[in-house]
Every structure is written in C-alpha cells, then in structure tokens.
Design a protein around this motif. Structure first.
Motif, PDB file in Angstrom:
ATOM      1  N   SER A   1       0.830  -1.203   0.000  1.00  0.00           N
ATOM      2  CA  SER A   1       0.000   0.000   0.000  1.00  0.00           C
ATOM      3  C   SER A   1       0.863   1.252   0.000  1.00  0.00           C
ATOM      4  CB  SER A   1      -0.916   0.002   1.228  1.00  0.00           C
ATOM      5  OG  SER A   1      -0.152  -0.120   2.417  1.00  0.00           O
ATOM      6  N   ALA A   2       2.125   1.121   0.426  1.00  0.00           N
ATOM      7  CA  ALA A   2       3.067   2.239   0.428  1.00  0.00           C
ATOM      8  C   ALA A   2       4.015   2.114  -0.760  1.00  0.00           C
ATOM      9  CB  ALA A   2       3.860   2.259   1.737  1.00  0.00           C
ATOM     10  N   ASN A   3       4.728   3.193  -1.078  1.00  0.00           N
ATOM     11  CA  ASN A   3       5.771   3.142  -2.095  1.00  0.00           C
ATOM     12  C   ASN A   3       7.011   2.544  -1.457  1.00  0.00           C
ATOM     13  OD1 ASN A   3       4.587   4.513  -4.475  1.00  0.00           O
ATOM     14  ND2 ASN A   3       4.344   6.195  -3.024  1.00  0.00           N
ATOM     15  N   MET A   4       7.395   1.348  -1.903  1.00  0.00           N
ATOM     16  CA  MET A   4       8.483   0.644  -1.243  1.00  0.00           C
ATOM     17  C   MET A   4       9.271  -0.172  -2.244  1.00  0.00           C
ATOM     18  SD  MET A   4       8.228  -1.911   2.042  1.00  0.00           S
ATOM     19  CE  MET A   4       9.653  -2.240   3.077  1.00  0.00           C
ATOM     20  N   ASN A   5      10.604  -0.227  -2.063  1.00  0.00           N
ATOM     21  CA  ASN A   5      11.479  -1.044  -2.892  1.00  0.00           C
ATOM     22  C   ASN A   5      12.321  -1.947  -2.011  1.00  0.00           C
ATOM     23  OD1 ASN A   5      10.768   0.031  -5.447  1.00  0.00           O
ATOM     24  ND2 ASN A   5      12.014   1.842  -5.028  1.00  0.00           N
ATOM     25  N   LEU A   6      12.635  -3.124  -2.532  1.00  0.00           N
ATOM     26  CA  LEU A   6      13.502  -4.073  -1.849  1.00  0.00           C
ATOM     27  C   LEU A   6      14.901  -3.971  -2.437  1.00  0.00           C
ATOM     28  CD1 LEU A   6      14.033  -6.633  -0.039  1.00  0.00           C
ATOM     29  CD2 LEU A   6      13.371  -7.994  -2.033  1.00  0.00           C
ATOM     30  N   ILE A   7      15.903  -3.791  -1.578  1.00  0.00           N
ATOM     31  CA  ILE A   7      17.288  -3.764  -2.023  1.00  0.00           C
ATOM     32  C   ILE A   7      17.795  -5.201  -2.022  1.00  0.00           C
ATOM     33  CG2 ILE A   7      19.570  -2.787  -1.669  1.00  0.00           C
ATOM     34  CD1 ILE A   7      17.481  -0.681  -2.093  1.00  0.00           C
ATOM     35  N   SER A   8      18.197  -5.709  -3.192  1.00  0.00           N
ATOM     36  CA  SER A   8      18.703  -7.075  -3.322  1.00  0.00           C
ATOM     37  C   SER A   8      20.082  -7.021  -3.972  1.00  0.00           C
ATOM     38  CB  SER A   8      17.749  -7.916  -4.177  1.00  0.00           C
ATOM     39  OG  SER A   8      18.249  -9.214  -4.393  1.00  0.00           O
ATOM     40  N   GLY A   9      21.040  -7.769  -3.416  1.00  0.00           N
ATOM     41  CA  GLY A   9      22.430  -7.663  -3.857  1.00  0.00           C
ATOM     42  C   GLY A   9      22.781  -8.541  -5.038  1.00  0.00           C
TER      43      GLY A   9
ATOM     44  N   ILE B   1       2.134   0.907  10.057  1.00  0.00           N
ATOM     45  CA  ILE B   1       1.983   2.262   9.517  1.00  0.00           C
ATOM     46  C   ILE B   1       2.114   3.287  10.636  1.00  0.00           C
ATOM     47  CG2 ILE B   1       0.468   3.830   8.270  1.00  0.00           C
ATOM     48  CD1 ILE B   1       1.549   1.491   6.600  1.00  0.00           C
ATOM     49  N   ALA B   2       1.528   2.979  11.785  1.00  0.00           N
ATOM     50  CA  ALA B   2       1.600   3.893  12.931  1.00  0.00           C
ATOM     51  C   ALA B   2       3.041   4.066  13.402  1.00  0.00           C
ATOM     52  CB  ALA B   2       0.719   3.377  14.069  1.00  0.00           C
ATOM     53  N   LYS B   3       3.824   2.989  13.385  1.00  0.00           N
ATOM     54  CA  LYS B   3       5.232   3.077  13.789  1.00  0.00           C
ATOM     55  C   LYS B   3       6.013   3.992  12.848  1.00  0.00           C
ATOM     56  CE  LYS B   3       6.157  -1.277  16.208  1.00  0.00           C
ATOM     57  NZ  LYS B   3       6.953  -2.538  16.176  1.00  0.00           N
ATOM     58  N   PHE B   4       5.777   3.832  11.556  1.00  0.00           N
ATOM     59  CA  PHE B   4       6.486   4.645  10.572  1.00  0.00           C
ATOM     60  C   PHE B   4       6.180   6.127  10.796  1.00  0.00           C
ATOM     61  CE2 PHE B   4       7.386   6.588   6.497  1.00  0.00           C
ATOM     62  CZ  PHE B   4       8.507   5.907   6.043  1.00  0.00           C
ATOM     63  N   LEU B   5       4.903   6.446  10.974  1.00  0.00           N
ATOM     64  CA  LEU B   5       4.508   7.836  11.172  1.00  0.00           C
ATOM     65  C   LEU B   5       4.997   8.370  12.518  1.00  0.00           C
ATOM     66  CD1 LEU B   5       0.884   7.685   9.725  1.00  0.00           C
ATOM     67  CD2 LEU B   5       2.938   8.617   8.648  1.00  0.00           C
ATOM     68  N   PHE B   6       5.039   7.512  13.531  1.00  0.00           N
ATOM     69  CA  PHE B   6       5.582   7.904  14.834  1.00  0.00           C
ATOM     70  C   PHE B   6       7.043   8.310  14.682  1.00  0.00           C
ATOM     71  CE2 PHE B   6       8.156   6.703  18.497  1.00  0.00           C
ATOM     72  CZ  PHE B   6       7.531   7.388  19.532  1.00  0.00           C
ATOM     73  N   ALA B   7       7.812   7.516  13.942  1.00  0.00           N
ATOM     74  CA  ALA B   7       9.229   7.819  13.740  1.00  0.00           C
ATOM     75  C   ALA B   7       9.398   9.144  13.004  1.00  0.00           C
ATOM     76  CB  ALA B   7       9.906   6.691  12.963  1.00  0.00           C
ATOM     77  N   VAL B   8       8.598   9.351  11.964  1.00  0.00           N
ATOM     78  CA  VAL B   8       8.689  10.601  11.201  1.00  0.00           C
ATOM     79  C   VAL B   8       8.405  11.802  12.105  1.00  0.00           C
ATOM     80  CG1 VAL B   8       7.653  11.945   9.341  1.00  0.00           C
ATOM     81  CG2 VAL B   8       8.123   9.515   9.004  1.00  0.00           C
TER      82      VAL B   8
ATOM     83  N   ARG C   1       4.880  11.857   1.109  1.00  0.00           N
ATOM     84  CA  ARG C   1       4.432  12.717   0.023  1.00  0.00           C
ATOM     85  C   ARG C   1       3.189  13.511   0.427  1.00  0.00           C
ATOM     86  NH1 ARG C   1       2.453   9.623  -4.536  1.00  0.00           N
ATOM     87  NH2 ARG C   1       2.553  11.610  -5.646  1.00  0.00           N
ATOM     88  N   GLY C   2       3.025  14.665  -0.221  1.00  0.00           N
ATOM     89  CA  GLY C   2       1.779  15.406  -0.062  1.00  0.00           C
ATOM     90  C   GLY C   2       1.687  16.271   1.166  1.00  0.00           C
TER      91      GLY C   2
ATOM     92  N   ASP D   1       2.838  19.629  13.782  1.00  0.00           N
ATOM     93  CA  ASP D   1       1.481  19.465  14.319  1.00  0.00           C
ATOM     94  C   ASP D   1       0.423  19.813  13.272  1.00  0.00           C
ATOM     95  OD1 ASP D   1       2.475  18.720  16.803  1.00  0.00           O
ATOM     96  OD2 ASP D   1       2.633  20.816  17.469  1.00  0.00           O
ATOM     97  N   ASP D   2       0.678  20.856  12.491  1.00  0.00           N
ATOM     98  CA  ASP D   2      -0.303  21.303  11.501  1.00  0.00           C
ATOM     99  C   ASP D   2      -0.412  20.365  10.304  1.00  0.00           C
ATOM    100  OD1 ASP D   2      -0.722  23.478  13.112  1.00  0.00           O
ATOM    101  OD2 ASP D   2       0.581  24.833  11.965  1.00  0.00           O
ATOM    102  N   SER D   3       0.572  19.501  10.129  1.00  0.00           N
ATOM    103  CA  SER D   3       0.577  18.621   8.952  1.00  0.00           C
ATOM    104  C   SER D   3      -0.440  17.495   9.046  1.00  0.00           C
ATOM    105  CB  SER D   3       1.972  18.018   8.762  1.00  0.00           C
ATOM    106  OG  SER D   3       2.288  17.136   9.827  1.00  0.00           O
ATOM    107  N   ASN D   4      -0.958  17.241  10.269  1.00  0.00           N
ATOM    108  CA  ASN D   4      -1.883  16.118  10.478  1.00  0.00           C
ATOM    109  C   ASN D   4      -1.280  14.824   9.927  1.00  0.00           C
ATOM    110  OD1 ASN D   4      -4.009  17.581  11.722  1.00  0.00           O
ATOM    111  ND2 ASN D   4      -4.636  18.358   9.705  1.00  0.00           N
ATOM    112  N   ILE D   5      -0.028  14.597  10.273  1.00  0.00           N
ATOM    113  CA  ILE D   5       0.703  13.476   9.707  1.00  0.00           C
ATOM    114  C   ILE D   5       0.062  12.130  10.054  1.00  0.00           C
ATOM    115  CG2 ILE D   5       2.290  13.191  11.658  1.00  0.00           C
ATOM    116  CD1 ILE D   5       4.504  12.737   9.596  1.00  0.00           C
ATOM    117  N   GLU D   6      -0.675  12.090  11.159  1.00  0.00           N
ATOM    118  CA  GLU D   6      -1.310  10.834  11.557  1.00  0.00           C
ATOM    119  C   GLU D   6      -2.417  10.416  10.595  1.00  0.00           C
ATOM    120  OE1 GLU D   6      -1.055  13.474  13.452  1.00  0.00           O
ATOM    121  OE2 GLU D   6       0.389  12.966  15.047  1.00  0.00           O
ATOM    122  N   LYS D   7      -2.883  11.362   9.774  1.00  0.00           N
ATOM    123  CA  LYS D   7      -4.008  11.080   8.890  1.00  0.00           C
ATOM    124  C   LYS D   7      -3.601  10.805   7.441  1.00  0.00           C
ATOM    125  CE  LYS D   7      -7.203  13.890  11.657  1.00  0.00           C
ATOM    126  NZ  LYS D   7      -8.159  15.022  11.644  1.00  0.00           N
ATOM    127  N   VAL D   8      -2.304  10.766   7.147  1.00  0.00           N
ATOM    128  CA  VAL D   8      -1.883  10.538   5.760  1.00  0.00           C
ATOM    129  C   VAL D   8      -2.210   9.106   5.346  1.00  0.00           C
ATOM    130  CG1 VAL D   8      -0.026  12.225   5.967  1.00  0.00           C
ATOM    131  CG2 VAL D   8       0.460   9.813   6.364  1.00  0.00           C
TER     132      VAL D   8
END
Length: 644
Positions: free
Chosen positions: A236-244, A520-527, A547-548, A559-566
């Motif tokens: 559901s997110a934009n994600m890539n796997l790094i493979s060697g 998803i909550a962990k990722f946004l918490f870190a941000v 993004r966005g 606080d104004d970004s409402n990052i929890e709602k992205v």
C-alpha cells in the motif's frame, strides 16, 4: 536500449534537474558525460534494470499521449514541464513510481558527471579485486610489476587467478563438477567456502555478477544491486527491496556494521517459531563467526554522531553502538573505508575453492545422490555466452531472500512455507538542513525507541542522496541538492508486525508487504518524533519521507501537517535488511529448513544465509547470517560421510 531511449532519459533529466550552468560549453560537456554515465549504468546493471527502464519509458510515452497529446520526445518544454509536474504529484502509484525511477537515474548520473567532490564528498577508490589487463603487453619490468599488482590486489594473500573463471571469456556450454556447489558470493558464501576448502573439500562458487569496481556511485550501485535496488514491493506504500548482486552481495551496502543478535530477536525466534538459540548452539557459533570477521578488518570506527546523541537525550533514550569495522575497500556510495566482502571470497579461493563469475542459476534438480544446477553464462552486460550444468554431492544456496526463493520456485518446490516469513524491516530517510556545514558520516552509534524503532545517521554521495528528497523536481530539487554540505540524513527502521511474503506474478516473483495498522503507525511515529527532535537540534528545514505534506521549518508545522491522517500510499519506504523467505523451523509445516539449515526432506540441500533466519534480526543481519552459516557448516560436517 536504443538511442531514442537515451534521448528520452536526457530530455526528462533536463526538465527534472535544470542545472544553471554559467557557460553553454560547460552544459554541453557535462550533458555528454552524463549520457555516457547513464549508458554505463545500464550496461553494468542487470537485465532486469534495462527492462525496467524500457518499460518505464514506454509507460510515460502512453501517459504523455493521453495527458499532453504526444510521446515524450514530441512534447515542447512547456508541456514537458507540466507533464513531469503531474507525474510528481500523481496519486497513481504506477505513474509516480515511473517518475521516481527516472528521477533517481537522472539525478545520480548528473552529480556523477558534475562531480560529487564539488559538494564536499570524497573517497579514494581502492579495491581488493583481481583485474586482468589482457591488452597490456608485459614486455618491461614496470609492466610486469603492474600486472602482478593488478592480480595480487592488496598485501597479504594473493588472488589465485587460475581458480577464477570469467563467464565473459567463455564461448559455448560448460559442465562443472564439484563435491560442493555454493550459489552466491556474499559474506556467508565466502565464509562457508573457506571453511570447507580448508578441509580439502572440492568447492565451486557460482555468482551471477562480477567483481564490483565501479568508480562512480551510480555505477557501483548498478553493480552491487539488482535493478539499482528498484525491486518494487507490492504494498500500500511506495516501497522497494534492495537485493544484492556481484561478488560480496548485499554486504557491499551494509557499511560494515556488526551486531550480535539482540535478546528481543532471540525471544521472537523462540516465541513465534519455536527456535531456542541455546539449543542450536547459536551463541557459540556467533562467537566463532565474530572472531573470524573481526580478524579480517583493519580496526574499528568508534567515531560517534553527535546528532544521534543529542536526539537520544531529547527523546529520553540512551545511545547504543554497533561494531563498525574498517577495511581497505572504498565504498563510493558512502565514502567509507569498509571491510571488503570480497576478502572472504579471496580466502576461499586461496584455500582451493573455484569461483565462477557470470553464472546465473535458474533452477536446481536432484537425481539419485547428486544435485544438478542449471543456468546461463553471461558477460558483464547481460549477454548470454552459453549455458552451464553444475553437478555436486551437496548444494548450498546463499543468494539472499529474493535469490533463493526465486531459484526454489523456478525449480518446482511447492512447500507451503516457501517465500513466507519474510521480514522486510521497513525503513525511511529523514533529511535535515542546517545553517552551517555539517560533518556527515555513517555512525556506529544509534538509538532505539521503546516501540522497537531504531535510528542512526547515514552518509551518501550527493548523486545517491538526492534521490531521497521527496517529491521535488525542477529548480527546487537543484537548490536543495546544492545544499548537501549543510544536511544530515537519518535512517530509521523497525520489525514489522505483519507477515510479508513472496508471490509469483505474470511479470516475475515479487515481495508482497502485508503491513498492518501498527506498522503504519510506527512509521509515522518515527517521522513525527525525529522531525521534532531534528528541529530541536537546530535544523532549519526537515524533509520527511511522506508525500503530499509540506516540509517542516518549525515544530508547529509538524502538528499542523496532520501526519497521523496521511494515507499509506503517501509513505516513502524501502527495505535494506530483509530476512526470511526460506525460514528455519523445527517442522516442515512452519519452515523450509531445519535449525541446521538443511532443507526438509533433503539430505544434502542447505540454505545458510539471511533467507533462512526465522525472523527479523532487528539490527543489520551480517553477523547473525554468518553465525547461522557456521551452524550449517557444523551440521554438514557431521553428515559428511553420508553425503559424500
């Protein structure tokens, strides 16, 4: 790739990264150098990268026709700018990812052409690999000494060049016979090959890539990863796997960081997978592996990041330390003097192992007590030179989560757990700009939040780093990239609670992320927390991997970004520390291999790298993977008389 395709990339690059040259002659010169670098990246990259770029250009031509009335090359600058702006803001993942792919290729090739060093990035370009200059006649004393230097590499043991077969020089088909075949050439493979070779066991290492010697960050990345690290994760997110790929595998990207398996990871192994590390003598194997790895390094880097220390004090957590080893290999992506992954292959070859480069394994099969490995022989540019069949009494797969799963799926293995228990360890980058120049480096110190999120400072060459600036294009991207010396970059990652896995699609085998709301909550918490902490340390601008939403200049902006709602589709993730796919367990109902790395139902097929680890290692997996390899080697030696 055709000249028309290169022209499309050049046009895209000119719009998305319009650098302001003072002289027209400089622009022409640098543009031509950039074109040559793009061609070199596409040549040195794997076949998947070229297919990806061609498909992306084809997609953009179609999108350009419907949105602006023509394919890329037919659009004037005004319509092209409008088209690229629409792509950068698109909510359709396929269109936005097409923009990301070409933007990354454009910015990386430009800064490699213009000069990373002009923004303060330095590296000395040393490697410990054999290089044969066939065209140089050794008809003088100086030439002979030069030839020896290229073959011998650094001081110490010499490369036994007679035991290395370069696929690019082979014409036709080839048959390889050995007691043991090892697929892959990462640190686990090199470690295993040396252990067995020292015991006079005939060992052959099959590697689909070649030695990594790129003198530019973008070329180095093309050589060390599959598809420039752009293996899309179905998520559901934009994600890539790094493979060697290439000799050394993904270890080339890990900044030489070692860490013993944390207690929490051991508890996860026991709780969720029934594997008690004490019962399988893991701690002893870890001590032995750590001792050998440390002996190959030139020392330890104990320089700590003040930013990480300050953030730890702000969020109320103590800093911890990885073991960061110093070696003789220069990493052009990070500028570090890193531990050479090739050194382990070098020791293996020195003690009798045979190394086959350009040998891409497609499938394996068993007949009676022998294993047969089939595949194609390719040169550095992906051109097929022939086919091969390798025959052995025992087979070890050490080509990573993606590689091992792909081989087993292509070989008809239908075990229920194949491709399962994949831990992607989602990660993100946060970039902070300061008023004064910053001392950037890859820190051995890190912090860990109570919810398991880990954070460290990282350093990349400007050409690679610019690809992580979210959304930007045009003059804004140029402006932000020019301020590289005034930035700090943090990387955070965590073990996801969801169960990810590999799936087969009409387009190939891809990882599928099965994140849940907690992830998803962990990722946004870190941000959120890291953005606030960076602003508290004096950052004047913070760019989050989301993004966005606008960039942050003061705490109120967070606080104004409402990052929890992205939405999840707005998140910019990647996976660098993936483990699993061929997980270990005590039963075939829950895993692919047993606690010693042996595939269930097979007596002589082993998987002994990070793909066999049953769960996340939480920290970089080099040491845990090599420790599991040590356990696997012990198990093989106990069964040797029944296998050989």
């Amino acid at each position: 790739m055709t000249e028309k395709d290169i022209a499309k990339i050049r046009k895209f690059s000119r719009i998305v990264f319009p650098f302001d040259f003072t002289r027209k002659e400089d622009e022409i010169e640098k543009t031509e150098i950039q074109t040559q670098i793009i061609i070199e990246v596409l040549k040195k990259g794997d076949e998947g990268l070229r297919k990806l770029i061609i498909s992306t250009l084809y997609l953009l031509d179609i999108a350009g026709f419907f949105k602006q009335g023509g394919e890329i090359l037919s659009l004037d600058d005004t319509r092209m700018k409008k088209f690229i702006t629409e792509l950068s803001l698109s909510q359709r993942k396929i269109l936005y990812n097409a923009f990301r792919i070409l933007r990354f290729l454009s910015t990386s090739s430009f800064w490699d052409a213009f000069g990373n060093e002009k923004l303060g990035f330095r590296w000395n370009g040393e490697y410990d690999i054999p290089q044969i200059a066939w065209e140089t006649p050794l008809n003088s004393k100086e030439a002979i000494e030069e030839g020896k230097r290229k073959i011998e590499g650094f001081t110490g043991i010499k490369w036994n060049i007679e035991r290395i077969r370069f696929g690019k020089y082979i014409r036709g088909d080839l048959r390889v016979v050995s007691d043991v075949i090892i697929v892959g050439s990462g640190m686990s493979a090199g470690y295993l090959a040396e252990l067995l070779s020292r015991l006079d066991i005939s060992v052959s290492i099959l590697e689909k890539g070649y030695f990594v010697s790129g003198e530019l960050p973008s070329v180095f990345l093309a050589q060390t990863t599959n598809q420039l690290g752009i293996i899309p994760v179905l998520s559901s997110a934009n994600m890539n796997l790094i493979s060697g790929r290439g000799v050394g595998g993904l270890t080339n990207m890990y900044f030489s960081l070692l860490h013993r398996l944390p207690d929490q990871a051991k508890e996860n192994w026991r709780k969720f997978h029934g594997i008690n590390t004490k019962e399988i003598m893991y701690d002893y194997a870890e001590q032995e592996a750590e001792k050998i790895i440390n002996s190959r390094a030139d020392g330890k880097d104990e320089q700590e990041s003040k930013t990480i220390k300050d953030i730890g004090e702000i969020v109320g957590t103590e800093q911890k330390f990885f073991t960061k080893l110093i070696g003789r290999k220069s990493n052009p992506i990070s500028g570090d003097k890193a531990l050479s992954s090739e050194l382990f292959i070098k020791y293996a070859v020195h003690f009798g192992a045979n190394l086959y480069l350009g040998f891409e394994v497609e499938k394996i099969s068993r007949s009676s007590r022998k294993w047969f490995v089939e595949g194609k022989i390719k040169d550095e540019f992906g051109n097929v030179k022939g086919t091969f069949i390798a025959e052995s009494k025992a087979l070890f797969l050490c080509s990573g989560s993606y590689g091992n799963t792909k081989i087993l799926m292509n070989s008809g293995f239908k075990e229920n757990m194949l491709g399962r228990k994949l831990k992607l360890n989602p990660a993100g980058f946060i970039i902070a700009y300061y008023k004064s120049a910053q001392n950037q480096f890859n820190s051995p110190n890190y912090i860990e939040f109570n919810n398991g999120i880990m954070v460290k400072e990282v350093k990349f060459a400007p050409s690679i780093w610019s690809g992580f600036i979210t959304e930007s294009g045009g003059e804004d991207l140029v402006k932000k990239t020019k301020q590289y010396p005034f930035t700090k970059t943090l990387m955070f990652w965590f073990r996801e609670d969801g169960n990810s896995y590999f799936v087969r699609t009409p387009f190939g085998i891809f990882p599928k992320a099965n994140f849940n709301g907690e992830d998803i909550a962990k990722f946004l918490f870190a941000v959120r927390e890291l953005s606030l902490a960076l602003l508290a340390t004096g950052a004047r601008l913070v760019i989050p991997p989301v993004r966005g939403i606008p960039t942050f200049e003061k705490p109120d902006d967070v606080d104004d970004s409402n990052i929890e709602k992205v939405k999840p589709s707005q998140l910019e993730m990647f996976s660098l520390f993936a483990t699993g796919g061929c997980p270990a367990s005590f039963s075939s109902q829950n895993g692919i291999v047993d606690s010693s790395g042996r595939v269930f139902g097979e007596n002589s097929l082993f998987i002994c790298d990070g793909s066999a680890l049953p769960d996340s290692t939480l920290t970089p997996p080099i040491l845990p993977a090599v420790s599991f390899t040590q356990i696997c080697a012990y198990a093989f030696m106990e069964r040797k008389k029944f296998i050989m």
